[in-house]
Scaffold this motif. Structure first.
Motif, short mmCIF file in Angstrom:
data_model
loop_
_atom_site.label_atom_id
_atom_site.label_comp_id
_atom_site.label_asym_id
_atom_site.label_seq_id
_atom_site.Cartn_x
_atom_site.Cartn_y
_atom_site.Cartn_z
N ASP A 92 0.83 -1.20 0.00
CA ASP A 92 0.00 0.00 0.00
C ASP A 92 0.87 1.26 0.00
O ASP A 92 0.60 2.22 -0.74
CB ASP A 92 -0.90 0.02 1.24
CG ASP A 92 -2.03 -1.00 1.16
OD1 ASP A 92 -2.41 -1.40 0.04
OD2 ASP A 92 -2.54 -1.38 2.23
N LEU A 93 1.92 1.25 0.82
CA LEU A 93 2.81 2.41 0.88
C LEU A 93 3.61 2.57 -0.40
O LEU A 93 3.85 3.69 -0.86
CB LEU A 93 3.75 2.29 2.08
CG LEU A 93 3.14 2.52 3.46
CD1 LEU A 93 4.20 2.39 4.54
CD2 LEU A 93 2.47 3.88 3.54
N SER A 94 4.03 1.46 -1.00
CA SER A 94 4.78 1.55 -2.26
C SER A 94 3.97 2.25 -3.34
O SER A 94 4.49 3.07 -4.10
CB SER A 94 5.20 0.15 -2.73
OG SER A 94 6.20 -0.37 -1.91
N ARG A 95 2.68 1.93 -3.42
CA ARG A 95 1.81 2.59 -4.39
C ARG A 95 1.65 4.06 -4.06
O ARG A 95 1.64 4.92 -4.94
CB ARG A 95 0.45 1.90 -4.41
CG ARG A 95 -0.51 2.48 -5.44
CD ARG A 95 -0.08 2.15 -6.85
NE ARG A 95 -0.96 2.74 -7.83
CZ ARG A 95 -0.90 2.49 -9.14
NH1 ARG A 95 0.01 1.67 -9.61
NH2 ARG A 95 -1.73 3.07 -9.97
N LEU A 96 1.54 4.36 -2.77
CA LEU A 96 1.43 5.75 -2.33
C LEU A 96 2.67 6.54 -2.71
O LEU A 96 2.59 7.66 -3.24
CB LEU A 96 1.22 5.79 -0.82
CG LEU A 96 0.92 7.15 -0.19
CD1 LEU A 96 -0.43 7.69 -0.68
CD2 LEU A 96 0.91 7.02 1.34
N HIS A 111 4.09 -0.21 9.23
CA HIS A 111 3.06 0.14 10.20
C HIS A 111 3.50 1.26 11.14
O HIS A 111 2.66 1.87 11.80
CB HIS A 111 2.62 -1.10 10.97
CG HIS A 111 1.67 -1.96 10.20
ND1 HIS A 111 0.31 -1.78 10.22
CD2 HIS A 111 1.90 -3.00 9.35
CE1 HIS A 111 -0.27 -2.69 9.43
NE2 HIS A 111 0.68 -3.43 8.90
N GLU A 112 4.80 1.52 11.18
CA GLU A 112 5.28 2.65 11.97
C GLU A 112 5.31 3.94 11.17
O GLU A 112 5.47 5.03 11.75
CB GLU A 112 6.70 2.34 12.49
CG GLU A 112 6.74 1.21 13.52
CD GLU A 112 8.16 0.85 13.91
OE1 GLU A 112 9.12 1.45 13.34
OE2 GLU A 112 8.33 -0.03 14.77
N TYR A 113 5.13 3.83 9.84
CA TYR A 113 5.19 5.01 8.98
C TYR A 113 3.95 5.88 9.22
O TYR A 113 2.81 5.40 9.15
CB TYR A 113 5.27 4.60 7.51
CG TYR A 113 5.50 5.75 6.57
CD1 TYR A 113 6.79 6.21 6.30
CD2 TYR A 113 4.42 6.39 5.95
CE1 TYR A 113 7.00 7.26 5.43
CE2 TYR A 113 4.62 7.46 5.09
CZ TYR A 113 5.91 7.88 4.83
OH TYR A 113 6.11 8.95 3.98
N PRO A 114 4.14 7.18 9.50
CA PRO A 114 2.99 8.04 9.79
C PRO A 114 2.17 8.32 8.53
O PRO A 114 2.72 8.65 7.48
CB PRO A 114 3.63 9.32 10.34
CG PRO A 114 5.00 9.34 9.73
CD PRO A 114 5.42 7.90 9.62
N THR A 126 -1.15 10.50 6.88
CA THR A 126 -2.13 11.57 7.01
C THR A 126 -3.50 11.01 6.64
O THR A 126 -3.63 9.91 6.08
CB THR A 126 -1.79 12.74 6.09
OG1 THR A 126 -1.94 12.32 4.72
CG2 THR A 126 -0.35 13.22 6.32
N GLU A 127 -4.53 11.78 6.90
CA GLU A 127 -5.87 11.35 6.51
C GLU A 127 -5.99 11.22 5.00
O GLU A 127 -6.67 10.32 4.48
CB GLU A 127 -6.91 12.33 7.05
CG GLU A 127 -7.07 12.30 8.56
CD GLU A 127 -7.39 10.91 9.08
OE1 GLU A 127 -8.30 10.26 8.50
OE2 GLU A 127 -6.75 10.47 10.05
N VAL A 128 -5.30 12.09 4.26
CA VAL A 128 -5.30 12.01 2.80
C VAL A 128 -4.59 10.74 2.34
O VAL A 128 -5.04 10.06 1.40
CB VAL A 128 -4.63 13.26 2.19
CG1 VAL A 128 -4.48 13.10 0.67
CG2 VAL A 128 -5.44 14.51 2.51
N ASP A 129 -3.48 10.39 3.01
CA ASP A 129 -2.78 9.15 2.68
C ASP A 129 -3.71 7.95 2.83
O ASP A 129 -3.75 7.05 1.98
CB ASP A 129 -1.57 8.96 3.60
CG ASP A 129 -0.45 9.93 3.33
OD1 ASP A 129 -0.41 10.50 2.21
OD2 ASP A 129 0.38 10.14 4.24
N LYS A 130 -4.48 7.94 3.90
CA LYS A 130 -5.38 6.82 4.17
C LYS A 130 -6.46 6.73 3.09
O LYS A 130 -6.85 5.62 2.69
CB LYS A 130 -6.01 6.98 5.55
CG LYS A 130 -5.01 6.85 6.69
CD LYS A 130 -5.66 7.12 8.03
CE LYS A 130 -4.65 7.07 9.16
NZ LYS A 130 -5.26 7.38 10.49
N ILE A 131 -6.92 7.87 2.62
CA ILE A 131 -7.91 7.87 1.54
C ILE A 131 -7.30 7.29 0.26
O ILE A 131 -7.93 6.47 -0.43
CB ILE A 131 -8.44 9.29 1.30
CG1 ILE A 131 -9.27 9.75 2.51
CG2 ILE A 131 -9.27 9.35 0.02
CD1 ILE A 131 -9.67 11.20 2.46
#
Length: 330
Positions: A242-246, A263-266, A268-273
């Motif tokens: 998921d983070l790699s795509r982000l 899972h330790e990477y912070p 934002t709400e936009v990131d989660k969207i």
């Protein structure tokens, strides 16, 4: 529905390129034992995240380490190569492993602008006329003589060998009609943008003309998958992808993190969207949930084969994805 493998030879954090390539061999051997139909190697240039820059070389090595599974490219980035060279390489592979080789090609560059110009030695990249280039390559593979004068006395050697299967890759539907007209298989990269449509696959089937490479239409669709015994574990293992795509959306190509680091990477709400939206191209869940979705989409779109790409930080977790799916679908 056949089940197959796409491998990009991912170089995950804390691991080496050698590890990525030996892992590809291990994955192919497991896939063969489990009953997977084929395994393709992708082609990537100019980065440290993938070791799959020469899919034809890896395929040759794996062919010597396996007995039955089909092998090939998913795909050769044909803008970088001449028709004669592509034909010679895959005819050679097919002579060494007859009935097991796939010539899969795509129009993408397999790298960023720097990689494109490095591959063309700083010259203008050959990005035009790629369908014509493929048509010429298919003629050469089929021991035919294209009309251009420079082919009159230059056959693609070796001649008289078993033809590889031929496939055209696509991620937007634009290649579907051309794949049909050339009589080759159509491979749709659902994990690129999630825009699989009945219109694209119907266009391929409607325009299909039988050829020396295929008698009838054949479609496979590639999915990015993370699965584990429980939903909670699958979600835990999915966060690095998921983070790699982000990061890719931000123009950053990073090595895959460990699940702990991810899972330790912070966020934002936009990131989660963004991550939630990107789940359209990343299937996450239990083996039963994933198998049900694949079967439903196969019935909805009418494709013949699901190709699974799974990128996990640890090889053991990646192999487990393919074991679990095989238990449900094979």
């Amino acid at each position: 529905m056949r089940l197959s493998i796409l491998d990009q030879a991912p170089v995950t954090s804390g691991h080496t390129s050698e590890h990525a390539l030996t892992s590809a061999v291990e994955l192919a051997q497991l896939g063969e034992a489990l009953g997977y139909h084929r395994m393709w190697m992708a082609e990537h240039h100019g980065g440290m995240s993938f070791a799959s820059s020469a899919p034809e070389v890896v395929s040759a090595y794996i062919a010597a380490k396996t007995e039955r599974i089909r092998l090939g490219s998913g795909g050769i980035m044909m803008m970088h190569y001449s028709p004669l060279k592509m034909a010679e390489v895959f005819k050679t592979l097919s002579a060494l492993a007859p009935g097991r080789i796939d010539f899969g090609v795509g129009r993408a560059p397999g790298g960023d602008a720097n990689a494109i110009y490095a591959m063309s030695q700083g010259q203008k990249p050959m990005m035009d006329g790629l369908y014509e280039k493929l048509a010429t390559t298919l003629q050469l593979i089929n021991d035919e003589t294209p009309e251009e004068r420079w082919y009159k006395h230059t056959p693609a050697a070796p001649t008289g060998v078993t033809r590889p299967e031929a496939w055209l890759l696509g991620s937007s539907g634009n290649s579907a009609v051309q794949a049909g007209r050339m009589g080759v298989g159509y491979s749709f990269a659902q994990f690129f943008n999630g825009e699989l449509s009945t219109e694209a696959l119907d266009a391929y089937r409607h325009n299909f003309r039988p050829s020396a490479f295929m008698e009838k239409p054949d479609i496979n669709v590639t999915y990015l998958v993370t699965t584990a015994e429980t939903e909670e574990e699958a979600e835990y293992l999915a966060r690095p992808s998921d983070l790699s795509r982000l990061f890719l959306m931000r123009g950053q190509l990073r090595q895959l993190m460990s699940p702990e680091a991810a899972h330790e990477y912070p966020l934002t709400e936009v990131d989660k969207i963004h991550i939630a939206n990107n789940r359209a191209i990343h299937l996450v869940g239990t083996p039963k949930q994933i198998a049900t979705q694949l079967q439903e989409e196969s019935a909805r779109y009418g494709f013949d084969e699901a190709m699974i790409c799974s990128i996990q930080h640890q090889q053991s977790d990646r192999l487990n994805v393919y074991r679990l799916l095989a238990n449900e679908l094979l």
